[in-house]
Write an enzyme that holds these catalytic residues in place. Structure first.
Site, PDB file in Angstrom:
ATOM      1  N   LYS A 179      35.870 -36.426  54.512  1.00  0.00           N
ATOM      2  CA  LYS A 179      34.931 -36.818  55.169  1.00  0.00           C
ATOM      3  C   LYS A 179      34.079 -35.782  54.625  1.00  0.00           C
ATOM      4  O   LYS A 179      33.965 -34.692  55.763  1.00  0.00           O
ATOM      5  CB  LYS A 179      35.173 -36.591  56.392  1.00  0.00           C
ATOM      6  CG  LYS A 179      34.287 -37.345  57.269  1.00  0.00           C
ATOM      7  CD  LYS A 179      32.817 -37.010  57.644  1.00  0.00           C
ATOM      8  CE  LYS A 179      32.432 -35.992  58.438  1.00  0.00           C
ATOM      9  NZ  LYS A 179      31.017 -35.479  58.527  1.00  0.00           N
ATOM     10  N   GLU A 191      39.851 -23.257  58.456  1.00  0.00           N
ATOM     11  CA  GLU A 191      39.209 -22.463  58.232  1.00  0.00           C
ATOM     12  C   GLU A 191      37.685 -22.610  58.694  1.00  0.00           C
ATOM     13  O   GLU A 191      37.338 -23.594  58.857  1.00  0.00           O
ATOM     14  CB  GLU A 191      39.209 -22.215  56.697  1.00  0.00           C
ATOM     15  CG  GLU A 191      38.747 -20.634  56.157  1.00  0.00           C
ATOM     16  CD  GLU A 191      37.066 -20.569  55.570  1.00  0.00           C
ATOM     17  OE1 GLU A 191      36.990 -19.769  57.390  1.00  0.00           O
ATOM     18  OE2 GLU A 191      36.266 -21.494  55.116  1.00  0.00           O
ATOM     19  N   CYS A 223      30.667 -17.905  56.363  1.00  0.00           N
ATOM     20  CA  CYS A 223      31.743 -17.838  57.221  1.00  0.00           C
ATOM     21  C   CYS A 223      32.327 -16.271  57.471  1.00  0.00           C
ATOM     22  O   CYS A 223      32.205 -16.026  58.281  1.00  0.00           O
ATOM     23  CB  CYS A 223      33.247 -19.025  57.209  1.00  0.00           C
ATOM     24  SG  CYS A 223      33.782 -18.864  55.846  1.00  0.00           S
ATOM     25  N   GLU A 246      29.259 -16.448  66.253  1.00  0.00           N
ATOM     26  CA  GLU A 246      28.476 -15.889  65.281  1.00  0.00           C
ATOM     27  C   GLU A 246      27.515 -17.115  64.957  1.00  0.00           C
ATOM     28  O   GLU A 246      26.741 -18.287  65.274  1.00  0.00           O
ATOM     29  CB  GLU A 246      29.339 -17.434  64.060  1.00  0.00           C
ATOM     30  CG  GLU A 246      29.238 -17.374  63.317  1.00  0.00           C
ATOM     31  CD  GLU A 246      30.867 -18.639  62.602  1.00  0.00           C
ATOM     32  OE1 GLU A 246      30.231 -19.653  62.884  1.00  0.00           O
ATOM     33  OE2 GLU A 246      31.554 -18.194  61.857  1.00  0.00           O
TER      34      GLU A 246
END
Ligand code: NAI
Ligand code: MG
Length: 475
Positions: A176, A251, A285, A382
């Site tokens: 996906k 992750e 990230c 973040e």
């Protein structure tokens, strides 16, 4: 060649059962780039069943490891052969500079396939010296069907990081891809077909997370989920996967500290800090989004950093000279601008103000905040954009405490003229990766998060392990 925009199920390109499509845009122009078939639960079900058949049957499960290796190598070759066009497509879909997609994303995706091609023939078990007249040994076996859910920041590369090791182990996959950037992943599906992977080994279900993504995670015939994306969705995936006790590897987000001691090579540290937050528009990230500076070096480092950053202007991502592209979407633009406002509101000192660049496209200028306190929103959450928070510190213990004062634990960096001190500090960081004095990242080494940055590891031998079961046999 025309880029595929439909679902790949059992070797055939198909429309969604609903007939629905969604648009993917070019964030630098805000124009529609393509209409893509929108998978939902019934399509995911068909794709999973195709993957199940391909796993249970046949050519793939009986294939010799060295033949699997050749196929993966060939996928790598086809990525290289199509690199110019893939890079252009990646840049148009994501907004990242062509400099990055052509020289990093696409070649690294090919390298990932080459690397894991080498592992196919080296997946080995052990013999265990059990007492008595028995012979005990282990086999490493594929899980079966792996559901793979990828983000938009490194669209092709994240698919490669997961698909290549999954296939090397003999799994089949249903992928996906992210709804913001589906195109390069779909193209990879075509290259897998072209390389000669049997039908149903690689299936693709572009669509949204809430629908296609969730259906993949909930599907009882999926054995394992490998996900990269936000920590919030990672938690939800774990919850949903619990019902069928799927294996999961995650992750997730980060708030990685970049620690600079006063005895460091400040030119090198400034360059490292600059790349750490502005490479990939900060939509990375492992971005070094917190710069921790020993007070004695604060002014000198800041001068060097601002010198570089004030020259960094966002521009046309297709221009080879551009080093700062467009943020991936309007939603991401608004999220990042919201964080810049929060920094001002909470009293951090804006050294470079950031803000949206005039004209079309989701371009944001570099933002640097100084005198950020560890508790401020921009020091904790973040941001995923070109926004840097600078936090001054007094001594080693102070640095380590601030660095670890976050729910995340993905990466970090240490800069010091004293390598022993740098190594000692690196060991005290609760993160999955630490770069010392500019030592960067290598895809042959494990990558992944401590704490809420994830579960499991990608890349290298460790990444392979995530796609293998262990069977113990005794006779
Ligand atoms: P997201 O986590 O929603 O999206 C990542 C992938 O997960 C996409 O393919 C999406 O369709 C899928 N997804 C979403 N909800 C799902 C669900 N319930 N079940 C299964 N799959 C689902 O991330 P988003 O909204 O695009 O970005 C938000 C923030 O997440 C960013 O600002 C950034 O902070 C973080 N992020 C971190 C990434 C990383 O590399 N660790 C990558 C992308 C985003
Ligand atoms: Mg797009």
């Amino acid at each position: 060649m025309t880029n595929p925009t439909r679902l790949l199920i059992g070797g055939k390109w198909e429309d969604a059962q609903s007939g629905k499509t969604f648009t993917t845009i070019n964030p630098a122009t805000e124009e529609v780039l393509a209409e893509v078939a929108e998978a939902d639960a019934p399509d995911v079900d068909r794709a999973v069943r195709a993957a199940r058949r391909a796993f249970a049957d046949t050519a793939w499960s009986r294939m010799a490891a060295r033949e699997r290796a050749k196929l993966l190598w060939k996928v790598g070759d086809l990525i290289v052969k199509n690199a110019d066009e893939l890079a252009k497509l990646e840049t148009q879909d994501n907004g990242k500079p062509i400099f990055e997609s052509r020289y990093v994303d696409i070649p690294a995706a090919a390298e990932t396939f080459y690397y894991y091609a080498g592992w196919c023939t080296k997946i080995e078990g052990t013999t265990i010296p059990v007492p008595g007249d028995f012979f005990n040994y282990t086999l490493r076996e594929p899980y079966g069907v792996c559901g793979i859910i990828t983000p938009w920041n490194f669209p092709l590369l994240m698919v490669a990081w997961k698909v290549a090791p999954a296939l090397a182990c003999g799994n089949t996959v249903v992928v996906k891809v992210a709804e913001e950037t589906p195109l390069s992943g779909l193209w990879l599906g075509q290259l897998c077909q072209e390389a000669g992977l049997p039908d149903g080994v690689v299936n693709l279900v572009p669509g949204f997370g809430e629908t296609a993504g969730r259906a993949l995670v909930a599907h009882p015939a999926v054995d394992k989920i490998s996900f990269t994306g936000s920590t919030a969705v990672g938690k939800e995936i774990m919850r949903t996967a619990a019902d069928t006790l799927k294996k999961v590897s995650l992750e997730l987000g980060g708030k990685s500290p970049n620690i600079v001691f006063a005895d460091a090579d400040l030119d090198a540290a400034a360059k490292g800090a600059f790349n750490g937050i502005f490479y990939g528009k900060g939509e990375v990230c492992a971005a070094g989004s917190r710069l921790l500076v020993e007070r004695g070096a604060h002014d000198a480092l800041l001068d060097r950093l601002v010198d570089r950053a004030k020259k960094l202007e966002p521009g046309d991502p297709l221009n080879p000279k551009t080093r700062l592209g467009a943020l991936v979407s309007k939603a991401q633009l608004e999220r990042v601008l919201g964080y810049i406002e929060a920094g001002v509101r909470e009293g951090a000192r804006p050294v470079l103000a950031g803000g949206r660049a005039a004209g079309r496209g989701y371009f944001v200028r570099p933002a640097i905040f100084d005198q950020v306190a560890p508790g401020m929103t921009i020091a904790q959450e973040e941001i995923f954009g070109p926004v840097l928070s600078i936090l001054p510190y007094d001594d080693v213990d102070d640095a380590v405490r601030i660095a670890n004062d976050t729910v995340y634990g993905l990466a970090g960096a240490v800069w010091s003229g004293d390598p022993e001190r740098a190594k000692a500090v690196a060991r005290r960081l609760r993160t999955g990766q630490v770069d010392i004095n500019g030592g960067g990242f290598n895809f042959m080494a494990p990558f992944g998060g401590y704490k809420q940055s994830g579960l499991g590891r990608e890349l290298g031998r460790y990444g392979l392990e995530e796609f293998l079961e262990t069977k113990s046999l005794q006779l």
